[in-house]
Scaffold this motif. Structure first.
Motif, PDB file in Angstrom:
ATOM      1  N   GLU A 168      -6.949  -7.580  -3.830  1.00  0.00           N
ATOM      2  CA  GLU A 168      -6.493  -6.424  -3.042  1.00  0.00           C
ATOM      3  C   GLU A 168      -6.995  -6.511  -1.612  1.00  0.00           C
ATOM      4  O   GLU A 168      -6.252  -6.235  -0.661  1.00  0.00           O
ATOM      5  CB  GLU A 168      -6.979  -5.132  -3.689  1.00  0.00           C
ATOM      6  CG  GLU A 168      -6.087  -4.623  -4.799  1.00  0.00           C
ATOM      7  CD  GLU A 168      -6.377  -3.178  -5.153  1.00  0.00           C
ATOM      8  OE1 GLU A 168      -5.479  -2.328  -5.001  1.00  0.00           O
ATOM      9  OE2 GLU A 168      -7.516  -2.910  -5.587  1.00  0.00           O
ATOM     10  N   ARG A 214      -0.929  -7.498  -3.946  1.00  0.00           N
ATOM     11  CA  ARG A 214      -0.603  -6.234  -4.608  1.00  0.00           C
ATOM     12  C   ARG A 214      -1.075  -6.277  -6.062  1.00  0.00           C
ATOM     13  O   ARG A 214      -0.652  -7.131  -6.836  1.00  0.00           O
ATOM     14  CB  ARG A 214       0.904  -5.988  -4.556  1.00  0.00           C
ATOM     15  CG  ARG A 214       1.301  -4.604  -5.050  1.00  0.00           C
ATOM     16  CD  ARG A 214       2.797  -4.414  -4.948  1.00  0.00           C
ATOM     17  NE  ARG A 214       3.184  -3.085  -5.394  1.00  0.00           N
ATOM     18  CZ  ARG A 214       4.350  -2.780  -5.925  1.00  0.00           C
ATOM     19  NH1 ARG A 214       5.256  -3.732  -6.100  1.00  0.00           N
ATOM     20  NH2 ARG A 214       4.633  -1.560  -6.301  1.00  0.00           N
ATOM     21  N   ASN A 236      -1.572  -3.976  -9.657  1.00  0.00           N
ATOM     22  CA  ASN A 236      -1.014  -2.789 -10.305  1.00  0.00           C
ATOM     23  C   ASN A 236      -2.055  -1.668 -10.358  1.00  0.00           C
ATOM     24  O   ASN A 236      -3.177  -1.871 -10.842  1.00  0.00           O
ATOM     25  CB  ASN A 236      -0.550  -3.153 -11.728  1.00  0.00           C
ATOM     26  CG  ASN A 236       0.334  -2.085 -12.319  1.00  0.00           C
ATOM     27  OD1 ASN A 236      -0.039  -0.926 -12.410  1.00  0.00           O
ATOM     28  ND2 ASN A 236       1.527  -2.490 -12.733  1.00  0.00           N
ATOM     29  N   THR A 237      -1.684  -0.498  -9.865  1.00  0.00           N
ATOM     30  CA  THR A 237      -2.620   0.631  -9.813  1.00  0.00           C
ATOM     31  C   THR A 237      -2.935   1.197 -11.190  1.00  0.00           C
ATOM     32  O   THR A 237      -3.864   1.997 -11.331  1.00  0.00           O
ATOM     33  CB  THR A 237      -2.054   1.755  -8.929  1.00  0.00           C
ATOM     34  OG1 THR A 237      -0.762   2.146  -9.438  1.00  0.00           O
ATOM     35  CG2 THR A 237      -1.899   1.285  -7.487  1.00  0.00           C
ATOM     36  N   GLU A 238      -2.175   0.801 -12.215  1.00  0.00           N
ATOM     37  CA  GLU A 238      -2.433   1.291 -13.571  1.00  0.00           C
ATOM     38  C   GLU A 238      -3.498   0.456 -14.292  1.00  0.00           C
ATOM     39  O   GLU A 238      -3.772   0.697 -15.465  1.00  0.00           O
ATOM     40  CB  GLU A 238      -1.136   1.270 -14.396  1.00  0.00           C
ATOM     41  CG  GLU A 238      -0.041   2.182 -13.871  1.00  0.00           C
ATOM     42  CD  GLU A 238      -0.421   3.653 -13.971  1.00  0.00           C
ATOM     43  OE1 GLU A 238      -1.275   3.997 -14.821  1.00  0.00           O
ATOM     44  OE2 GLU A 238       0.137   4.453 -13.201  1.00  0.00           O
ATOM     45  N   GLU A 265       0.799  -1.219   0.000  1.00  0.00           N
ATOM     46  CA  GLU A 265       0.000   0.000   0.000  1.00  0.00           C
ATOM     47  C   GLU A 265       0.833   1.272   0.000  1.00  0.00           C
ATOM     48  O   GLU A 265       0.282   2.379  -0.054  1.00  0.00           O
ATOM     49  CB  GLU A 265      -0.939  -0.017   1.213  1.00  0.00           C
ATOM     50  CG  GLU A 265      -1.903  -1.202   1.185  1.00  0.00           C
ATOM     51  CD  GLU A 265      -2.863  -1.199   2.361  1.00  0.00           C
ATOM     52  OE1 GLU A 265      -3.030  -0.136   2.991  1.00  0.00           O
ATOM     53  OE2 GLU A 265      -3.453  -2.254   2.644  1.00  0.00           O
TER      54      GLU A 265
END
Length: 727
Positions: free
Chosen positions: A288, A293, A295-297, A60
């Protein structure tokens, strides 16, 4: 491994617990009754605090403890577990420090295969893929998810009751290697999933990509150079090598990281369980929530235009990312639509990889060489001054064929531009400066005779490939031997390129069938270069194990032109045995959906050659005669042998799904209405086919009648055939 394995739907099949392979690492789940309660409680508290701190820091990006606080808790936990080994547990953060060296990696069979992705390279290709998917589903649109295609190594991590049990590499998609001890050392990978047992399936597999961050790669190389060690070539190879260290304490020294991109195998959730996600984006939200984890994209999109905007943005931010990417993965979001789309060959219809343009570099073409393949194709390749392209040192590259060399006028000594096609296969693109050639530069003369057997080569008008037509050509046989033994074929480990060359050249093998006589020549095999007793025993054991491969693998392994793994399965299901395929007529072959006239003719011609027929007879005599026992469509089902045409828009399925259902029951699904059509399945907006069916008096049925026919064997009755008392 490229990000090409996010290709699974969560399904319910039973999988047994995975045993711990290393007895030195076997953990106890029940604490000794003599362990003080305060010790047990404190250890549990420390584990929770450290695991939470790891998640906040590595997943995070919101650290809670400073280094000193984290170190203090870790040292206290290590001391407690050392004093009380009975309180150790698999989810303890102390397990991230590594385990004693292993003698090797155990094989893991993936409960759901980790398959590959098809590729597109431009907007036109992507639009064509999306249209095919929508046409199959008979929809106007379908939301998608766009993800960066991470350049790393694909992994599948199984959690049982929320605790990491096993981690396996992709391998060949069906079988990988057990790298659990090494994966425990990756701090962004949860050892225990977050949340209570009510929201986590009893067994769940998370799939993702392990990578080495670019910044950490640079620091790692700086340390190696300072220590006088050779630098690593690129982050991807370093990540792969780190994950395959036999000593996981060495892996623990490498700063590996991981993004999760899919749920894989699941046990414990019913198909209608409300906890089960309905779409791929929902699956990522689950991961999540459990501490994985993501990927935030990653973004959900609604249209082709949004996909292209995402791809353009990915290209712009590519250089600023701390990890390598080589494209974008696009998936249909709805999991039920993914299930309906299914797979074609080994690629899903519901996902595609949009690959970035290949990176290029300039170097010198030192010499042109020619290899002879297993089908007799002469393939030219360039020997190059080594150069780094896309993070990989390239010393040789393909020149495609004779015509390509002539068209682009490639010559020894030229400065040339090279690239890695699809970021994988190096190829020579063009000459960069012809005017810099020396005065003695000469055009390359492609050989008129086979480099292996001196037989004159031929090139037909309808293909660019130059071939050696001598079926006894030594080079062809060596390539065939290598193909036959490959993992995707008969899977004879130890019979790779070098051994495949040595065996024929030394007279040990002159036919494929001779492989199964090698146990009689063990003493001779021991004389081969670098073949000690252990390697020979392993090779002979692998040969013996290959006897159990299915018929489809054997047919593919024979290397018949045009017969890939999928068509080999069609042949296997239709003819059931080697002798059945050998004696098949062209008419019988053409009756198989997917087998066209070219392949049918090739097969008939292959088995017309006495040498090939003798090979089949030899294999059968040696006991290599697998029988395909796949159940055939029931001859009792009323759809068997019946011809259908499906037209219009159906409500519960697409036309393709209806046609597949017909074929699975032994029926024929054709595209045109003729006098031989038995039933027209008419959906909404049926159009001209319905008109023609009425004109030809073909029995027209609706979707409800069709489903009853397929699922309940209720044959539709024409209204005009009923007695008036039944109406």
């Amino acid at each position: 491994m490229h990000h090409s394995n996010q290709l699974t739907l969560a399904v319910d099949t039973k999988i047994p617990p995975v045993p711990h392979q290393d007895k030195n690492l076997q953990m106890q789940f029940d604490t000794d009754s003599s362990t003080p309660d305060d010790v047990v409680a404190r250890a549990a508290q420390l584990r929770d605090e450290i695991n939470r701190a790891n998640r906040l820091y590595y997943v995070e990006n919101a650290p809670e403890l400073d280094d000193a606080e984290w170190d203090g808790r870790m040292q206290e936990l290590l001391a407690l577990e050392a004093a009380h080994p009975e309180i150790q547990s698999p989810d303890s953060p102390t397990q991230r420090v590594g385990a004693p060296p292993s003698s090797g990696f155990d094989e893991v069979v993936h409960p759901i295969p980790m398959l590959s992705l098809g590729n597109v390279f431009d907007e036109e290709g992507f639009r064509a893929w999306y249209k095919r998917a929508l046409d199959f589903l008979e929809l106007e649109s379908a939301p998608m998810v766009c993800e960066l295609k991470i350049d790393g190594l694909a992994l599948a991590i199984t959690y049982r009751d929320g605790v990491m049990e096993r981690a396996a590499t992709r391998g060949d998609g069906e079988r990988g290697e057990d790298v659990t001890d090494n994966v425990r050392t990756i701090r962004s990978v949860p050892l225990r999933l977050a949340g209570d047992s009510e929201i986590i399936p009893p067994v769940v597999e998370l799939r993702g990509e392990v990578f080495l961050p670019n910044s950490k790669f640079a620091a790692l190389n700086a340390e190696r150079e300072e220590a006088g060690l050779p630098a690593y070539v690129n982050p991807r190879n370093s990540a792969s090598g780190s994950l395959r260290q036999l000593d996981s304490t060495e892996t623990a020294k490498r700063p590996l990281d991981m993004f999760f991109y899919a749920l894989g195998y699941i046990d414990g959730w019913d198909a209608d369980d409300t906890k089960r996600p309905q779409n791929h984006s929902g699956s990522l939200e689950k991961i999540e929530a459990w501490g994985g984890r993501v990927n935030t994209e990653t973004h959900r999109v609604e249209s082709v235009e949004e996909v292209m905007d995402y791809i353009a943005n990915a290209g712009e931010i590519r250089e600023s990312l701390d990890y390598g990417i080589d494209g974008v993965v696009i998936k249909i979001d709805d999991l039920s639509l993914q299930s309906r789309l299914g797979f074609v060959g080994r690629d899903p219809r519901w996902a595609i990889a949009y690959k970035f343009p290949a990176e290029q570099a300039e170097t010198t073409l030192k010499a042109i060489h020619v290899n002879v393949g297993r089908t007799g194709a002469l393939t030219p390749w360039a020997e190059l001054d080594p150069v780094v392209v896309g993070g990989v040192t390239v010393g040789r590259a393909t020149l495609h064929n004779k015509d390509e060399i002539a068209r682009k006028d490639f010559r020894a000594g030229d400065r040339v531009v090279i690239q890695r096609a699809g970021d994988v296969i190096p190829q020579v693109v063009e000459v960069s400066a012809k005017n810099e050639r020396s005065a003695d530069s000469k055009a390359y003369a492609f050989p008129d005779n086979c480099p292996s057997c001196e037989t004159p080569t031929v090139q037909s008008e309808d293909e660019a490939v130059t071939r050696c037509v001598n079926t006894t050509c030594p080079a062809q046989f060596e390539r065939l031997l290598e193909h036959f033994s490959s993992r995707v074929a008969m899977d004879i480990e130890g019979l790779g390129e070098r051994v495949a060359q040595d065996l024929p050249r030394l007279g040990f093998v002159s036919s494929i069938s001779d492989i199964y006589r090698l146990h009689e020549r063990k003493d001779d095999l021991l004389e081969l270069d670098k073949m000690g007793e252990t390697r020979v025993d392993n090779l002979l054991r692998a040969i013996e194990n290959s006897r159990s491969q299915p018929l489809s693998k054997l047919l593919f392994a024979l290397g018949i032109t045009g017969i890939g793994s999928e068509s080999a399965e069609w042949l296997s299901r239709r003819f059931r045995s080697l002798s059945g395929v050998k004696d098949a007529t062209e008419e019988e072959l053409l009756a198989i959906d997917g087998i066209g006239p070219v392949v049918a003719t090739t097969l008939v011609e292959y088995f017309a050659v006495e040498q090939n027929r003798q090979l089949i007879d030899d294999l059968i005599e040696l006991g290599i005669n697998p029988i395909d026992n796949t159940p055939e469509p029931s001859a009792d089902h009323p759809a068997n042998g019946v011809t259908f045409v499906v037209t219009g828009r159906l409500e519960t399925m697409s036309r393709s799904e209806a046609q597949n259902r017909i074929k699975s029951l032994g029926g024929k699904a054709t595209g045109s209405v003729t006098g031989k059509t038995n039933f027209l399945v008419a959906g909404a907006e049926a159009g001209s086919k319905l008109e023609k069916a009425n004109r030809l008096n073909v029995h027209v049925i609706n979707e409800t009648e069709f489903i009853a026919f397929m699922e309940e064997s209720i044959v539709p009755v024409r209204p005009d055939s009923l007695d008036s008392a039944d109406v």
